[in-house]
Design a protein around this motif. Structure first.
Motif, short mmCIF file in Angstrom:
data_model
loop_
_atom_site.label_atom_id
_atom_site.label_comp_id
_atom_site.label_asym_id
_atom_site.label_seq_id
_atom_site.Cartn_x
_atom_site.Cartn_y
_atom_site.Cartn_z
N ILE A 69 47.44 53.79 70.31
CA ILE A 69 47.68 52.37 70.01
C ILE A 69 47.65 51.54 71.28
CG2 ILE A 69 49.49 50.77 69.27
CD1 ILE A 69 50.17 52.71 67.04
N ASP A 70 48.23 52.05 72.36
CA ASP A 70 48.20 51.32 73.64
C ASP A 70 46.77 51.08 74.09
OD1 ASP A 70 50.93 51.06 73.86
OD2 ASP A 70 51.19 52.93 74.99
N ALA A 71 45.90 52.08 73.92
CA ALA A 71 44.49 51.92 74.29
C ALA A 71 43.83 50.85 73.43
CB ALA A 71 43.76 53.25 74.15
N GLY A 72 44.13 50.85 72.14
CA GLY A 72 43.58 49.84 71.25
C GLY A 72 44.05 48.44 71.63
N MET A 73 45.31 48.32 72.04
CA MET A 73 45.84 47.02 72.43
C MET A 73 45.17 46.51 73.70
SD MET A 73 49.90 47.67 71.58
CE MET A 73 50.44 46.03 72.08
N ILE A 74 44.85 47.42 74.63
CA ILE A 74 44.14 47.02 75.85
C ILE A 74 42.76 46.48 75.50
CG2 ILE A 74 43.07 47.91 77.97
CD1 ILE A 74 45.42 49.85 78.20
N SER A 75 42.08 47.16 74.56
CA SER A 75 40.75 46.71 74.12
C SER A 75 40.82 45.33 73.49
CB SER A 75 40.17 47.72 73.13
OG SER A 75 38.94 47.27 72.62
N VAL A 76 41.81 45.09 72.66
CA VAL A 76 41.95 43.80 72.00
C VAL A 76 42.24 42.70 73.01
CG1 VAL A 76 43.39 42.47 70.40
CG2 VAL A 76 42.65 44.76 69.78
N ARG A 77 43.11 42.98 73.96
CA ARG A 77 43.44 41.97 74.98
C ARG A 77 42.21 41.65 75.83
NH1 ARG A 77 48.56 45.07 75.55
NH2 ARG A 77 50.21 43.84 74.55
N THR A 78 41.37 42.65 76.07
CA THR A 78 40.13 42.41 76.82
C THR A 78 39.21 41.47 76.06
OG1 THR A 78 40.26 44.61 77.85
CG2 THR A 78 38.12 43.52 77.87
N ARG A 79 39.11 41.67 74.74
CA ARG A 79 38.29 40.79 73.92
C ARG A 79 38.82 39.37 73.92
NH1 ARG A 79 38.48 43.99 68.46
NH2 ARG A 79 37.49 42.09 67.64
N ILE A 80 40.14 39.22 73.90
CA ILE A 80 40.74 37.88 73.94
C ILE A 80 40.43 37.21 75.27
CG2 ILE A 80 42.93 36.62 74.00
CD1 ILE A 80 44.02 38.59 71.96
N SER A 81 40.52 37.97 76.36
CA SER A 81 40.21 37.42 77.69
C SER A 81 38.75 37.00 77.77
CB SER A 81 40.52 38.46 78.77
OG SER A 81 41.90 38.78 78.78
N SER A 82 37.86 37.80 77.15
CA SER A 82 36.44 37.46 77.15
C SER A 82 36.17 36.16 76.39
CB SER A 82 35.64 38.61 76.52
OG SER A 82 34.26 38.29 76.44
N ILE A 83 36.86 35.98 75.26
CA ILE A 83 36.70 34.74 74.49
C ILE A 83 37.19 33.55 75.29
CG2 ILE A 83 37.50 33.50 72.44
CD1 ILE A 83 37.56 36.22 70.99
N LYS A 85 39.10 34.28 68.02
CA LYS A 85 40.28 34.63 68.82
C LYS A 85 41.50 34.82 67.92
CE LYS A 85 43.14 32.94 72.64
NZ LYS A 85 43.34 31.85 73.63
N VAL A 86 41.64 33.98 66.92
CA VAL A 86 42.76 34.11 65.97
C VAL A 86 42.67 35.44 65.24
CG1 VAL A 86 43.79 33.18 63.86
CG2 VAL A 86 43.07 31.63 65.69
N SER A 87 41.44 35.81 64.84
CA SER A 87 41.24 37.08 64.14
C SER A 87 41.57 38.26 65.04
CB SER A 87 39.79 37.17 63.65
OG SER A 87 39.55 38.43 63.05
N VAL A 88 41.13 38.18 66.29
CA VAL A 88 41.41 39.27 67.24
C VAL A 88 42.91 39.35 67.53
CG1 VAL A 88 41.01 40.10 69.59
CG2 VAL A 88 39.12 39.16 68.26
N ALA A 89 43.58 38.19 67.65
CA ALA A 89 45.03 38.18 67.88
C ALA A 89 45.78 38.82 66.72
CB ALA A 89 45.51 36.74 68.11
N ALA A 90 45.25 38.66 65.50
CA ALA A 90 45.87 39.30 64.33
C ALA A 90 45.77 40.82 64.45
CB ALA A 90 45.19 38.82 63.06
N GLU A 91 44.64 41.32 64.99
CA GLU A 91 44.51 42.76 65.24
C GLU A 91 45.58 43.23 66.21
OE1 GLU A 91 40.62 44.25 66.23
OE2 GLU A 91 39.64 42.59 65.19
N LEU A 92 45.83 42.42 67.24
CA LEU A 92 46.85 42.77 68.23
C LEU A 92 48.23 42.84 67.58
CD1 LEU A 92 47.39 43.33 71.24
CD2 LEU A 92 47.75 40.87 71.54
#
Length: 288
Positions: A68-82, A138-145
């Motif tokens: 889960i921690d790895a998945g959260m890092i991936s999601v945060r990276t996508r948010i930073s990219s947006i 970004k809202v959708s990705v934040a929901a994943e987080l």
């Protein structure tokens, strides 16, 4: 509370109520599945509240948490990219607005055309729509987080519950598992009884209700055989508001049809009273 020991059984007064001593017993069960890594309870040994009873293996839970921690890092990276994309788009809009201001000034001098202005404002509108689309993404990705965070909180709670602790001060009276066994959520591990304060559950008739009340002190006796009675000071903690038939275990067949009321009497245990022992109570001052 004071404890009094009486010597001769034949000199004691007749009791007002009879019953059996009961201890507050709690069966502690596992809340997670897995191998029992640590399990140290010994029957008859006292345990304190929050003392560790058992430790259940949490290896799988920690591996799931790492995933889960790895998945959260991936999601945060996508948010930073947006966010970075939107920064670039905002800068482009800022540059276009500068050109729009220039074209508008040039149009006053007939040095630019309306088409040039329309092209620039059209480019700004397109960039603004891209920013709006990125914000939606970004809202959708934040929901994943948020989902990841909820799953991580659940795992943290399961890891916490894998360490089974005693909910009260008491004595281990039964154990149902051993270290190395596999347990499951809801499976009993030990039974703990609070023997420091033990209750005498006795029964009184309707005629006796008027002479007793909760909080009242009374004398509680336990039979010592040929040695007489052990007497204790007890406090009435509960009086039933509903009549019931006399329990079969303590009365003759003829007396079982009599309606009685259950009374709980708290007694400080000096270690001699055990759950299930018969006891009796004296309420009236004349009987002491």
């Amino acid at each position: 509370m004071a404890i009094m020991i009486t010597g001769c059984k034949n000199k004691t007064s007749k009791a007002d109520a009879y019953g059996n001593f009961e201890a507050t017993e709690v069966i502690i069960s596992a809340e997670t599945n897995g191998h029992i890594l640590q399990f140290d309870p010994v029957e008859g040994v006292k345990v304190e509240k929050d003392a560790t009873i058992a430790q259940i293996d949490t290896t799988i839970l920690h591996l799931q948490k790492a995933e889960i921690d790895a998945g959260m890092i991936s999601v945060r990276t996508r948010i930073s990219s947006i966010n970075a994309q939107n920064d670039i788009l905002n800068q482009q809009i800022e540059n276009l607005n500068i050109n729009i201001a220039r074209v508008e000034k040039m149009m006053k001098d007939d040095a630019a055309t309306q088409k040039q202005l329309d092209d620039l404002t059209g480019q700004v509108a397109v960039l603004q729509k891209q920013i709006a689309a990125n914000i939606t993404q970004k809202v959708s990705v934040a929901a994943e987080l948020f989902v990841y965070e909820s799953k991580k909180a659940t795992l943290n709670e399961q890891i916490k519950r894998s360490c089974v602790k005693s909910p009260l001060n008491g004595t281990i009276i039964e154990k149902y598992s051993e270290a190395g066994e596999i347990t499951a959520a809801g499976k009993p591990l030990v039974k703990i009884a609070n023997l420091a304060i033990i209750k005498l559950k006795a029964y009184v008739s309707g005629a006796q209700l008027g002479s007793i009340k909760t909080g009242q002190q009374c004398t509680v006796r336990a039979d010592k055989g040929e040695k007489g009675f052990s007497s204790f000071t007890g406090i009435i903690s509960y009086i039933s508001g509903k009549a019931e038939f006399t329990p079969k275990i303590i009365q003759t067949k003829e007396e079982r049809v009599i309606l009685v009321y259950a009374v709980n009497i708290d007694v400080v245990n000096d270690g001699t009273l055990k759950s299930g022992m018969p006891g009796e109570a004296i309420f009236s001052g004349s009987n002491n």
